[in-house]
Design a protein around this motif. Structure first.
Motif, PDB file in Angstrom:
ATOM      1  N   LEU A   1       0.854  -1.192   0.000  1.00 15.39           N
ATOM      2  CA  LEU A   1       0.000   0.000   0.000  1.00 15.39           C
ATOM      3  C   LEU A   1       0.890   1.241   0.000  1.00 15.39           C
ATOM      4  O   LEU A   1       1.063   1.904   1.020  1.00 15.39           O
ATOM      5  CB  LEU A   1      -0.910  -0.011   1.230  1.00 15.39           C
ATOM      6  CG  LEU A   1      -1.737  -1.286   1.430  1.00 15.39           C
ATOM      7  CD1 LEU A   1      -2.463  -1.237   2.757  1.00 15.39           C
ATOM      8  CD2 LEU A   1      -2.701  -1.487   0.288  1.00 15.39           C
ATOM      9  N   THR A   2       1.429   1.584  -1.169  1.00 11.90           N
ATOM     10  CA  THR A   2       2.417   2.652  -1.247  1.00 11.90           C
ATOM     11  C   THR A   2       1.814   4.037  -1.465  1.00 11.90           C
ATOM     12  O   THR A   2       2.562   5.005  -1.527  1.00 11.90           O
ATOM     13  CB  THR A   2       3.417   2.363  -2.382  1.00 11.90           C
ATOM     14  OG1 THR A   2       2.694   2.276  -3.613  1.00 11.90           O
ATOM     15  CG2 THR A   2       4.179   1.091  -2.119  1.00 11.90           C
ATOM     16  N   LYS A   3       0.511   4.138  -1.563  1.00 13.47           N
ATOM     17  CA  LYS A   3      -0.104   5.440  -1.799  1.00 13.47           C
ATOM     18  C   LYS A   3       0.174   6.361  -0.604  1.00 13.47           C
ATOM     19  O   LYS A   3      -0.060   6.006   0.543  1.00 13.47           O
ATOM     20  CB  LYS A   3      -1.609   5.285  -1.995  1.00 13.47           C
ATOM     21  CG  LYS A   3      -2.291   6.577  -2.360  1.00 13.47           C
ATOM     22  CD  LYS A   3      -3.756   6.353  -2.672  1.00 13.47           C
ATOM     23  CE  LYS A   3      -4.409   7.652  -3.084  1.00 13.47           C
ATOM     24  NZ  LYS A   3      -5.823   7.479  -3.366  1.00 13.47           N
ATOM     25  N   GLY A   4       0.697   7.530  -0.893  1.00 11.51           N
ATOM     26  CA  GLY A   4       1.003   8.491   0.153  1.00 11.51           C
ATOM     27  C   GLY A   4       2.377   8.323   0.773  1.00 11.51           C
ATOM     28  O   GLY A   4       2.760   9.100   1.631  1.00 11.51           O
ATOM     29  N   LEU A   5       3.133   7.309   0.372  1.00 10.81           N
ATOM     30  CA  LEU A   5       4.477   7.111   0.904  1.00 10.81           C
ATOM     31  C   LEU A   5       5.511   7.643  -0.067  1.00 10.81           C
ATOM     32  O   LEU A   5       5.259   7.763  -1.261  1.00 10.81           O
ATOM     33  CB  LEU A   5       4.745   5.613   1.140  1.00 10.81           C
ATOM     34  CG  LEU A   5       3.851   4.889   2.134  1.00 10.81           C
ATOM     35  CD1 LEU A   5       4.235   3.422   2.208  1.00 10.81           C
ATOM     36  CD2 LEU A   5       3.961   5.520   3.505  1.00 10.81           C
ATOM     37  N   GLU A   6       6.677   7.974   0.462  1.00 15.66           N
ATOM     38  CA  GLU A   6       7.778   8.385  -0.400  1.00 15.66           C
ATOM     39  C   GLU A   6       8.316   7.147  -1.113  1.00 15.66           C
ATOM     40  O   GLU A   6       8.707   6.178  -0.480  1.00 15.66           O
ATOM     41  CB  GLU A   6       8.898   9.013   0.430  1.00 15.66           C
ATOM     42  CG  GLU A   6       8.595  10.387   0.960  1.00 15.66           C
ATOM     43  CD  GLU A   6       9.810  10.958   1.658  1.00 15.66           C
ATOM     44  OE1 GLU A   6      10.681  11.508   0.960  1.00 15.66           O
ATOM     45  OE2 GLU A   6       9.869  10.831   2.885  1.00 15.66           O
ATOM     46  N   ARG A   7       8.317   7.196  -2.442  1.00 14.02           N
ATOM     47  CA  ARG A   7       8.826   6.086  -3.251  1.00 14.02           C
ATOM     48  C   ARG A   7      10.037   6.565  -4.031  1.00 14.02           C
ATOM     49  O   ARG A   7      10.142   7.737  -4.369  1.00 14.02           O
ATOM     50  CB  ARG A   7       7.762   5.590  -4.213  1.00 14.02           C
ATOM     51  CG  ARG A   7       6.566   4.986  -3.503  1.00 14.02           C
ATOM     52  CD  ARG A   7       5.535   4.525  -4.466  1.00 14.02           C
ATOM     53  NE  ARG A   7       6.126   3.530  -5.358  1.00 14.02           N
ATOM     54  CZ  ARG A   7       5.437   2.751  -6.166  1.00 14.02           C
ATOM     55  NH1 ARG A   7       4.142   2.849  -6.210  1.00 14.02           N
ATOM     56  NH2 ARG A   7       6.037   1.879  -6.935  1.00 14.02           N
ATOM     57  N   GLY A   8      10.923   5.636  -4.312  1.00 15.07           N
ATOM     58  CA  GLY A   8      12.110   5.980  -5.073  1.00 15.07           C
ATOM     59  C   GLY A   8      13.048   4.790  -5.141  1.00 15.07           C
ATOM     60  O   GLY A   8      12.615   3.635  -5.095  1.00 15.07           O
ATOM     61  N   THR A   9      14.345   5.078  -5.260  1.00 15.42           N
ATOM     62  CA  THR A   9      15.354   4.018  -5.326  1.00 15.42           C
ATOM     63  C   THR A   9      16.431   4.286  -4.294  1.00 15.42           C
ATOM     64  O   THR A   9      16.712   5.430  -3.937  1.00 15.42           O
ATOM     65  CB  THR A   9      16.014   3.935  -6.717  1.00 15.42           C
ATOM     66  OG1 THR A   9      16.598   5.204  -7.008  1.00 15.42           O
ATOM     67  CG2 THR A   9      15.010   3.566  -7.779  1.00 15.42           C
ATOM     68  N   VAL A  10      17.022   3.205  -3.826  1.00 18.17           N
ATOM     69  CA  VAL A  10      18.158   3.277  -2.914  1.00 18.17           C
ATOM     70  C   VAL A  10      19.376   2.773  -3.657  1.00 18.17           C
ATOM     71  O   VAL A  10      19.349   1.681  -4.236  1.00 18.17           O
ATOM     72  CB  VAL A  10      17.921   2.434  -1.642  1.00 18.17           C
ATOM     73  CG1 VAL A  10      19.189   2.314  -0.825  1.00 18.17           C
ATOM     74  CG2 VAL A  10      16.830   3.034  -0.801  1.00 18.17           C
ATOM     75  N   ALA A  11      20.422   3.560  -3.655  1.00 22.79           N
ATOM     76  CA  ALA A  11      21.715   3.137  -4.188  1.00 22.79           C
ATOM     77  C   ALA A  11      22.510   2.581  -3.008  1.00 22.79           C
ATOM     78  O   ALA A  11      23.001   3.325  -2.165  1.00 22.79           O
ATOM     79  CB  ALA A  11      22.439   4.295  -4.834  1.00 22.79           C
ATOM     80  N   VAL A  12      22.600   1.257  -2.917  1.00 24.98           N
ATOM     81  CA  VAL A  12      23.228   0.602  -1.769  1.00 24.98           C
ATOM     82  C   VAL A  12      24.727   0.875  -1.807  1.00 24.98           C
ATOM     83  O   VAL A  12      25.393   0.656  -2.817  1.00 24.98           O
ATOM     84  CB  VAL A  12      22.948  -0.915  -1.776  1.00 24.98           C
ATOM     85  CG1 VAL A  12      23.655  -1.594  -0.623  1.00 24.98           C
ATOM     86  CG2 VAL A  12      21.451  -1.182  -1.732  1.00 24.98           C
ATOM     87  N   SER A  13      25.246   1.362  -0.674  1.00 22.14           N
ATOM     88  CA  SER A  13      26.669   1.688  -0.623  1.00 22.14           C
ATOM     89  C   SER A  13      27.433   0.903   0.438  1.00 22.14           C
ATOM     90  O   SER A  13      28.628   0.703   0.313  1.00 22.14           O
ATOM     91  CB  SER A  13      26.848   3.192  -0.374  1.00 22.14           C
ATOM     92  OG  SER A  13      26.260   3.541   0.858  1.00 22.14           O
ATOM     93  N   ASP A  14      26.744   0.432   1.485  1.00 22.28           N
ATOM     94  CA  ASP A  14      27.435  -0.204   2.598  1.00 22.28           C
ATOM     95  C   ASP A  14      26.527  -1.261   3.206  1.00 22.28           C
ATOM     96  O   ASP A  14      25.324  -1.038   3.359  1.00 22.28           O
ATOM     97  CB  ASP A  14      27.775   0.874   3.637  1.00 22.28           C
ATOM     98  CG  ASP A  14      28.562   0.342   4.806  1.00 22.28           C
ATOM     99  OD1 ASP A  14      29.307  -0.633   4.632  1.00 22.28           O
ATOM    100  OD2 ASP A  14      28.420   0.921   5.906  1.00 22.28           O
ATOM    101  N   CYS A  15      27.084  -2.428   3.549  1.00 19.58           N
ATOM    102  CA  CYS A  15      26.296  -3.519   4.148  1.00 19.58           C
ATOM    103  C   CYS A  15      27.009  -4.084   5.367  1.00 19.58           C
ATOM    104  O   CYS A  15      28.235  -4.170   5.396  1.00 19.58           O
ATOM    105  CB  CYS A  15      26.073  -4.644   3.145  1.00 19.58           C
ATOM    106  SG  CYS A  15      24.982  -4.223   1.792  1.00 19.58           S
ATOM    107  N   ASP A  16      26.228  -4.463   6.374  1.00 18.55           N
ATOM    108  CA  ASP A  16      26.762  -5.230   7.496  1.00 18.55           C
ATOM    109  C   ASP A  16      26.047  -6.571   7.529  1.00 18.55           C
ATOM    110  O   ASP A  16      25.568  -7.033   6.495  1.00 18.55           O
ATOM    111  CB  ASP A  16      26.656  -4.460   8.812  1.00 18.55           C
ATOM    112  CG  ASP A  16      25.220  -4.147   9.219  1.00 18.55           C
ATOM    113  OD1 ASP A  16      24.299  -4.680   8.604  1.00 18.55           O
ATOM    114  OD2 ASP A  16      25.027  -3.370  10.168  1.00 18.55           O
TER     115      ASP A  16
END
Length: 172
Positions: free
Chosen positions: A55-70
């Motif tokens: 239910l993404t209506k009203g939420l900020e949508r976009g893309t994440v450029a992953v840079s760091d992982c643990d």
């Protein structure tokens, strides 16, 4: 005198049969309550990530450029899909839904947090993984404790299919 083949049971035997019947009913009610509790816990656990994924209506949508992982989380910068959206310098996303550093993932941000959840089929299936596990666990209770073998098999196969589909879509 004609013999009818019916013998009267003693009062003690009739009371014992009634008590055994009550114990069977109590066992079945308990098994149903435990199964319902496990399924409700699976839905409750899944809904936190499934709601913003589906239910993404009203939420900020976009893309994440992953840079760091643990071990459990990856972080990266968020770029909004809409022109008026706000870019976030650092958001976190579950490591299971990314391929690691350098990956770009379509996400929706949970309101008021820096937590991003993957959108699309892969994100939706991943969000429902706890429910798939609860289906597998409950299938054992339904098949073994309640003696509803077909229902238990169906629940187990649905849970396994959900987990398998989540794994398959996340590795593509």
């Amino acid at each position: 005198m004609a013999f009818t083949g019916v013998t009267k049971r003693s009062r003690g035997r009739r009371a014992g049969e009634s008590a055994y019947g009550l114990l069977l009913i109590a066992k079945n009610v308990t098994m149903v309550l435990v199964a319902a509790l496990i399924l409700a816990a699976g839905v409750w656990s899944s809904w936190g990530d499934a709601k913003p994924t589906m239910l993404t209506k009203g939420l900020e949508r976009g893309t994440v450029a992953v840079s760091d992982c643990d071990d459990e989380w990856c972080t990266g910068s968020f770029t909004p899909a809409e022109a008026g959206g706000k870019a976030h310098g650092r958001v976190r996303i579950d490591k299971a839904v990314t391929d690691g550093s350098g990956d770009h993932v379509a996400v929706a941000l949970k309101p008021g947090t820096d937590h991003a959840v993957r959108t699309g089929i892969a994100g939706t299936l991943h969000a429902w993984v706890p429910f798939g596990g609860s289906l597998l666990l409950t299938s054992l209770i339904v098949a073994g404790g309640l003696r509803l073998r077909r229902t238990g098999w169906v629940m187990g196969l649905l849970g396994a299919a959900l987990l398998g589909a989540s794994f398959a879509t996340l590795t593509l």
